[in-house]
Design a protein around this motif. Structure first.
Motif, mmCIF file in Angstrom:
data_model
loop_
_atom_site.group_PDB
_atom_site.id
_atom_site.type_symbol
_atom_site.label_atom_id
_atom_site.label_comp_id
_atom_site.label_asym_id
_atom_site.label_seq_id
_atom_site.Cartn_x
_atom_site.Cartn_y
_atom_site.Cartn_z
ATOM 1 N N ASP A 1 1.169 3.926 -3.010
ATOM 2 C CA ASP A 1 0.769 5.328 -2.810
ATOM 3 C C ASP A 1 1.915 6.272 -3.156
ATOM 4 O O ASP A 1 1.703 7.307 -3.789
ATOM 5 C CB ASP A 1 0.321 5.549 -1.358
ATOM 6 N N GLY B 1 4.228 7.568 5.208
ATOM 7 C CA GLY B 1 5.482 7.981 4.566
ATOM 8 C C GLY B 1 6.554 8.453 5.540
ATOM 9 O O GLY B 1 7.710 8.044 5.449
ATOM 10 N N GLN C 1 0.839 -1.207 0.000
ATOM 11 C CA GLN C 1 0.000 0.000 0.000
ATOM 12 C C GLN C 1 0.875 1.259 0.000
ATOM 13 O O GLN C 1 0.655 2.182 -0.791
ATOM 14 C CB GLN C 1 -0.905 -0.013 1.247
ATOM 15 N N ILE C 2 1.892 1.246 0.867
ATOM 16 C CA ILE C 2 2.738 2.444 0.993
ATOM 17 C C ILE C 2 3.463 2.718 -0.329
ATOM 18 O O ILE C 2 3.472 3.848 -0.826
ATOM 19 C CB ILE C 2 3.767 2.258 2.134
ATOM 20 N N SER D 1 2.106 9.006 1.202
ATOM 21 C CA SER D 1 1.448 7.932 1.934
ATOM 22 C C SER D 1 1.280 8.390 3.373
ATOM 23 O O SER D 1 2.137 9.110 3.900
ATOM 24 C CB SER D 1 2.318 6.669 1.909
ATOM 25 N N LYS D 2 0.192 7.954 4.008
ATOM 26 C CA LYS D 2 -0.007 8.377 5.407
ATOM 27 C C LYS D 2 1.102 7.823 6.312
ATOM 28 O O LYS D 2 1.340 8.332 7.389
ATOM 29 C CB LYS D 2 -1.401 8.006 5.908
#
Ligand code: FAD
Length: 509
Positions: A372, A382, A368-369, A379-380
């Motif tokens: 993104d 990150g 996911q990271i 990314s949240k």
């Protein structure tokens, strides 16, 4: 399916061939290097969003630690919430807690979307303290969990035949068959148009303005972005000095009394023991793990299995030992994984490492990271997992300790290699790092007397390799590179084999 060790893990029964030959002349959107859970999950996520991806794997899918894991899926981690609150603050610790739930959800979504049959089951986990010291640690863990809103509740009973002082139950955890899962992800990836190239070692990269050239054993491959999902990136990088390689041991047993503990279990010994059940070919097997140590730091790795077996036999009615295997993981100096842009590169190269014993989760979360970061630029997670983060306080003492150990290995190994006058001094089935005519060599003599003679200096950073009798490999204690008895690479970060000497030729001097 092959693995990076001589012993067969429980997952290798699922022998699969994963790849088709790929057209390597294309300009790919993303080349993902490494075919473990991190690489395959990331490739699928990116391919789903329309990126044209290729997985480049040095050996075969599942060859690395994913083929030698125990595949517990837990959203409480080896680095406790208490530790993260103290080193990174409460908000970051809450985000860290969220990451576990996010990762398990990604796994569940993949399983449902692609109808992957991989024995995924939700389980409760039990953490139990065996003595007063462990009781204090457990209290600390529970307090940290409460502060980030993670559910843990004290219980009076555990489903394990182990006397304990205090225990907690953690609901909503799980386990699965990692190779069946990987196979399902690969099938979905290929169906969506992704390519997989096995037996393709990536040796180096050259980052241009608009794309990256990967130098591989199959020639040059071009991609707009590259992800090193190699467990530790190849070459020499800052990440090799902020991650230390460790080895963990696992065994699978049948039991005499059919009292299999069907949940997940962990004591708080250092290193801790961990338990789960896997059914295979109609038979239930108790998988126990533990006996972890820094790579290259056990005199006889075979003894680690004996100690683990004796420990398990003390509590469980073991009938037969079916599988014994070990594998390698990486400890990050400040306790958190590194997922994001590879330090020292410009914009197009990414990596994911430092997962400790939670790589099923962090490997999945990486998908996911990295998706993104590549697709949207942010990314949240990150900042929290940024590979270039510098935490002068968090983990500083550990950092010094690990760095010092690496330096010590480097110097000490130059001194303690054994001096021998003749190869006949090495017994059959024995391996040694020897000093012969002022040069050091890694020498293994098979039971039939066949000699394998290699230069013992790891081509990655010049440390001396050590013998791993359990997996018949030469392991580098500095950064975790590993080689088989012929010197061939089993595990990075090296991209070069050990220099093969045999047949030995006497030098004129
Ligand atoms: C014994 C043990 C038990 C564990 N149990 C658990 C558990 O219960 N739960 C959990 O969450 N985690 C667990 N872990 C951790 C987890 O298994 C790992 O973190 C995870 O499997 C790492 O996956 P990966 O895809 O990042 O790396 P890997 O699975 O190691 O895959 C990396 C791949 O990259 C390839 N590669 C390397 N270099 C190159 C190159 N230069 N070119 C091309 N290919 C390359 C390798 O061949 C390999 O196949 C355990 C670890 C160990 C050692």
């Amino acid at each position: 399916m092959y693995r990076d060790g001589a012993r067969k893990s429980i997952w290798q029964e699922e022998v699969r061939k994963f790849s088709a030959e790929a057209d390597l002349s294309l300009l790919f959107d993303v080349a993902i290097v490494g075919g473990g859970i991190t690489g395959v999950s990331t490739a699928l996520k990116l391919q789903e969003s329309g990126q044209q991806c290729i997985i480049l794997e040095a050996a075969n899918i599942g060859f690395g630690t994913t083929g030698g894991t125990t595949a517990h899926l837990n959203d409480f981690f080896d680095t406790t919430f208490t530790q993260v609150i103290s080193d990174f603050g409460l908000d970051n610790a809450k985000l860290y807690a969220e990451s576990g739930a996010d990762a398990i959800k990604i796994i569940e979504d993949n399983i449902h979307r692609y109808k992957i049959s991989c024995d995924f089951t939700r389980k409760s986990a039990y953490l139990f303290a065996l003595d007063e010291q462990q009781e204090d640690r457990l209290k600390d863990i529970v307090e940290g969990a409460a502060n980030v809103g993670h559910e843990m509740s004290y219980v009076n009973e555990i489903p394990f035949p182990i006397p304990f002082k205090e225990a907690v139950l953690i609901p909503g955890q799980g386990h699965f068959h990692p190779i069946k899962y990987l196979k399902g992800l690969c099938d979905a990836f290929i169906k969506l148009g992704g390519s997989i190239q096995e037996n393709c070692l990536c040796e180096d990269h050259d980052e241009k303005e608009d794309y990256v050239i990967l130098k591989t054993s199959k020639g040059e491959i071009k991609a707009k972005n590259v992800v090193y999902a190699t467990h530790i990136p190849p070459g020499v990088n800052l990440l090799h000095f902020t991650n230390a390689p460790y080895r963990s041991y696992a065994m699978a047993f049948t039991m005499k009394n059919d009292k299999y503990p069907w949940e997940l279990g962990y004591d708080l010994c250092e290193p801790y023991h961990y338990y789960r059940i896997q059914s295979l070919n109609g038979e239930n097997l108790l998988i126990a793990g533990g006996e972890d140590h820094k790579t290259g730091h056990a005199d006889d790795t075979g003894e680690c299995f004996s100690r683990l077996e004796n420990y398990v036999r003390k509590y469980f009615e073991v009938e037969t030992v079916y599988y014994t295997w070990s594998s390698q993981y990486y400890e990050p100096v400040d306790g958190l994984p590194y997922i994001g842009k590879l330090p020292g590169t410009k914009e197009r190269i990414f990596a994911a490492t430092g997962f400790r014993g939670n790589g099923m989760i962090f490997g999945t979360l990486s998908s996911q990271i990295l998706h993104d970061l590549i697709v949207t630029g942010k990314s949240k997670y990150g900042d929290l997992f940024n590979p270039s983060r510098i935490k002068p306080v968090a983990g500083f003492s550990d950092f010094v300790k690990e760095a010092a150990t690496v330096a010590f290995d480097f110097i000490k190994d130059k001194i303690v290699t054994e001096k021998i006058e003749s190869f006949s001094e090495v017994g059959e089935g024995e391996a040694k790092v020897i000093n012969y005519e002022s040069e050091s060599y890694a020498l293994y003599k098979e039971n039939d007397g066949t000699l394998h003679l290699l230069k013992s200096t790891c081509p990655h950073a010049g440390c001396e390799v050590r013998w791993n009798s359990a997996e018949l490999s030469w392991d580098c204690p500095c950064h975790g590179s590993r080689f088989n008895v012929n010197g061939k690479i089993l595990t990075g970060p090296t991209t070069k084999s050990l220099q093969k000497i045999f047949p030995y030729q006497k030098r004129d001097s």
